[in-house]
Structure formats: structure tokens, C-alpha cells
Design an enzyme around this catalytic site. Structure first.
Site, PDB file in Angstrom:
ATOM      1  N   ASP A 126      14.048 -59.529  50.696  1.00  0.00           N
ATOM      2  CA  ASP A 126      13.987 -59.430  52.155  1.00  0.00           C
ATOM      3  C   ASP A 126      12.791 -58.568  52.551  1.00  0.00           C
ATOM      4  O   ASP A 126      12.454 -57.618  51.838  1.00  0.00           O
ATOM      5  CB  ASP A 126      15.277 -58.821  52.721  1.00  0.00           C
ATOM      6  N   GLY A 139      16.212 -58.801  59.113  1.00  0.00           N
ATOM      7  CA  GLY A 139      17.369 -58.243  58.417  1.00  0.00           C
ATOM      8  C   GLY A 139      17.438 -56.733  58.594  1.00  0.00           C
ATOM      9  O   GLY A 139      16.493 -56.112  59.103  1.00  0.00           O
ATOM     10  N   ILE A 196       8.497 -63.910  51.682  1.00  0.00           N
ATOM     11  CA  ILE A 196       8.387 -65.250  51.106  1.00  0.00           C
ATOM     12  C   ILE A 196       7.029 -65.896  51.392  1.00  0.00           C
ATOM     13  O   ILE A 196       6.674 -66.888  50.759  1.00  0.00           O
ATOM     14  CB  ILE A 196       9.534 -66.180  51.575  1.00  0.00           C
ATOM     15  N   TYR A 254      10.797 -74.766  65.907  1.00  0.00           N
ATOM     16  CA  TYR A 254      11.785 -74.363  64.897  1.00  0.00           C
ATOM     17  C   TYR A 254      12.419 -75.590  64.246  1.00  0.00           C
ATOM     18  O   TYR A 254      12.537 -75.666  63.003  1.00  0.00           O
ATOM     19  CB  TYR A 254      12.871 -73.496  65.548  1.00  0.00           C
ATOM     20  N   ASN A 276      25.462 -73.391  64.448  1.00  0.00           N
ATOM     21  CA  ASN A 276      25.827 -72.218  65.270  1.00  0.00           C
ATOM     22  C   ASN A 276      26.774 -71.255  64.543  1.00  0.00           C
ATOM     23  O   ASN A 276      27.919 -71.050  64.956  1.00  0.00           O
ATOM     24  CB  ASN A 276      26.448 -72.678  66.589  1.00  0.00           C
ATOM     25  N   VAL A 277      26.259 -70.674  63.475  1.00  0.00           N
ATOM     26  CA  VAL A 277      27.052 -69.763  62.663  1.00  0.00           C
ATOM     27  C   VAL A 277      27.244 -68.437  63.405  1.00  0.00           C
ATOM     28  O   VAL A 277      26.315 -67.931  64.047  1.00  0.00           O
ATOM     29  CB  VAL A 277      26.370 -69.514  61.300  1.00  0.00           C
ATOM     30  N   ASP A 335      16.809 -76.723  74.218  1.00  0.00           N
ATOM     31  CA  ASP A 335      18.241 -76.732  73.915  1.00  0.00           C
ATOM     32  C   ASP A 335      18.769 -78.156  73.790  1.00  0.00           C
ATOM     33  O   ASP A 335      18.422 -79.047  74.576  1.00  0.00           O
ATOM     34  CB  ASP A 335      19.027 -76.018  75.011  1.00  0.00           C
TER      35      ASP A 335
END
Length: 326
Positions: A36, A41, A62, A149, A178-179, A287
Site C-alpha cells: 500500500d 488507505g 503499484i 473510472y 457498491n461494497v 452515475d
């Protein structure tokens, strides 16, 4: 035998989903490596793990291939969660979103291929369905992307497929819907709607719903996502590999109903929250009006059986936020 000798790399392991995956697999005695750069985060998400012998933190990016190579050394499985999320963020800064989500993804694929990892499981996105109006969303029917995105997450799927067919690396993409759940950050310009609204309601502030509130989402509790990652990582079904799966509960809730549930559950802790008014603002660019996943493919090929409905998960999440943020 799966256990302490099996090593998992979780990229973005200090983020919301990543830290929950770290916690779960550490509890199962895997050796977990977290990569990370702490752009989104948080160190506090992984602080309890740092004292464990079977956890290793690599602070890296990354976008740097050498960081990726260092992280995959000796790794059996990769759970690639690192990305810049948020449709609005990608609209405001498409270049950085592309650098992280596409170039960074490719770096991780190359490093994983060269290190001979057994399987590369990665976070895909329901945004890939784009302007497709068909409901429920079925994996092989997508539309045109509606945001930078969404483009990046679709490109991830294309790269994963090419790497599977060209280089033989096993890949599985999980299209998250949608977690939400514990550790999801309520702060910042690009905070997800549920933790943001929870925080506002706890402060007796009026949440602002984009549009009339009739847009709907297949909100998916974090424990269902953990289950799906484990199934994808461990499945021995050859038909189940080198493909993508919807990762959701398979039901949809309008934004108006979501806020009603939040007020109901939060008012059990603070009765005044039931009286907080909701404000409606303009629709948000990029959206998707409605989102509902078919989870039949995951049920059939990897025996996915989500344990938490939206309301069950929301009750758990609300309690966590009240206990940890109030």
C-alpha cells in the site's frame, strides 16, 4: 494444505476492502503481505496486524514495477484491490486514475506472471456495465462506460483475459457492486455514500441525495465480498477460472430507502436522528440510474452464497460506526 505456508499478497491492503481481507486471511493462518502507498488507505486499518509474525507490510506504489516485483516475491496468490476508486474523482483527474488503475494493474500482472503466482484475483467493478439498461446485470452483457473510472476497470478485464490466454496466468475478476461495511472511510471529497451519510446523521447534519432518490443500488456487505474473494482464490473448478463474476447480494435498494434504514438503525442509539431532514440535490455526472446483479454465475461455478442481505449488513455497519466513530 492451506495455512501458514501459503502466502497471499493483498494490494491496497490498508484500504477498506483490503484491510478486511487482511484481517480475515490472517485469522485463517495464511501469511499475508500488504502492499500500500497510503494514498487512500490508512495505517490505523492495519495497525493491529503489524505485531503478527505472519503479516508483512510493504510500503510501495503499484505504479512502480520494482515495488510490484518486490511484493510478489514468494507469493502464492494475489488479491489485487489497489486502485483509485470514485467516478467523480476520475472525472476530475482522469490521468491519475488511469495511471493507477491501468498502468498499475498492468505492472501487477507482469510482476505476478514473472513470479509464477498461482492465481491473480482482482477487484473489477459494476461500473463496467455502463449505459446498459438491462436488469439484472449479467456478466456477458455490458454497455458503454460512463466515466474514466469505468473505462479503467473494463481495461483491467481486457488485460487479465489477454494475460490468461497469452501467458497462462490464472485470473478471476470480481465486479464489486457498491461494497459497504466496517472501516469504510466516511471522510474526504470522494467518500462513499453510506459511511458519509452515517457520519452526517450522527452529527445531526442533513445528508444530500443526488437526484430524487429513486436511483437504486445493489449494496453489498463486506463479508459477502470476503467470501467471494476466498472462493475465487481457492476454486479448483477449471470452468470457474479466467473469467469475471458479479460480487453482490442480488437485490437493489433505492437511495431514499437506504437513508430511511440508516435513520431507523441509528435512531436506536440516538432518537434525535429520526428527525434529521434529507436534502435532494442534482443528479451526479457519470452515475448509473439502477444497478442490480445477477449472481447466478458465481453460485453455479464457485458456490457463492452471500450471507448478508443489505439490511442485515447495514445493521452491522451502523453498529460498527457508532462504536468506533462516535
Amino acid at each position: 494444505m492451506i495455512g501458514a505456508k501459503t502466502t497471499i499478497l493483498i494490494t491496497g491492503g490498508a484500504g477498506f476492502i483490503g484491510s478486511n481481507l487482511c484481517e480475515y486471511f490472517l485469522s485463517k493462518a495464511y501469511f499475508v503481505v500488504c502492499l500500500d502507498n497510503f494514498a487512500t488507505g490508512h495505517r490505523h486499518n492495519i495497525a493491529p496486524f503489524l505485531k503478527l509474525d505472519h503479516f508483512k507490510l510493504i510500503e510501495g506504489d503499484i505504479r512502480n514495477l520494482e515495488h510490484c516485483r518486490a511484493a510478489v516475491a514468494g507469493v502464492d496468490y494475489v488479491l489485487h484491490q489497489a486502485a483509485l476508486g470514485s467516478v467523480p474523482r476520475s472525472i476530475n483527474d482522469p490521468i491519475t486514475t488511469n495511471e493507477v488503475n491501468v498502468a498499475g494493474f498492468l505492472n501487477m500482472l507482469v510482476a505476478s506472471r514473472d513470479a509464477g503466482v498461482k492465481r491473480f484475483v482482482y477487484a473489477a467493478s459494476s461500473s463496467t456495465y455502463g449505459d446498459s439498461e438491462s436488469l439484472p446485470k449479467v456478466e456477458d452483457k455490458i454497455g458503454k462506460p460512463l466515466s474514466p473510472y469505468a473505462i479503467t476497470k473494463y481495461v483491467n478485464e481486457l488485460y487479465a483475459e489477454i494475460f490468461s490466454t497469452t501467458y497462462g496466468i490464472e485470473t478471476i475478476g470480481l465486479r464489486y457492486f457498491n461494497v459497504f461495511g466496517r472501516r469504510q472511510d466516511p471522510n474526504g471529497a470522494y467518500a462513499a455514500v453510506i459511511p458519509k451519510f452515517v457520519m452526517q446523521l450522527m452529527e445531526h447534519e442533513s445528508p444530500i441525495i443526488n437526484g430524487d432518490g429513486n436511483f437504486s443500488r445493489d449494496f453489498t456487505y463486506i463479508d459477502n465480498v470476503i467470501q467471494m474473494n476466498e472462493l475465487a482464490m481457492l476454486t479448483q473448478n477449471k470452468e470457474a477460472i479466467n473469467t469475471v463474476y458479479n460480487t453482490a447480494f442480488g437485490d437493489r435498494t433505492t437511495l431514499n430507502d437506504m437513508v430511511s434504514y440508516l435513520k431507523e438503525y441509528l435512531s436506536e442509539f440516538d432518537a434525535e436522528i429520526a428527525n434529521v431532514k434529507v436534502i435532494h440535490g442534482p443528479n451526479r455526472a457519470g452515475d448509473i440510474p439502477h444497478s442490480l446483479a445477477s449472481i447466478d454465475k458465481a453460485k453455479k461455478l464457485v458456490s457463492y452464497a452471500p450471507k448478508y442481505s443489505f439490511q442485515e449488513g447495514l445493521k452491522e455497519a451502523v453498529k460498527w460506526y457508532w462504536d468506533n466513530l462516535k
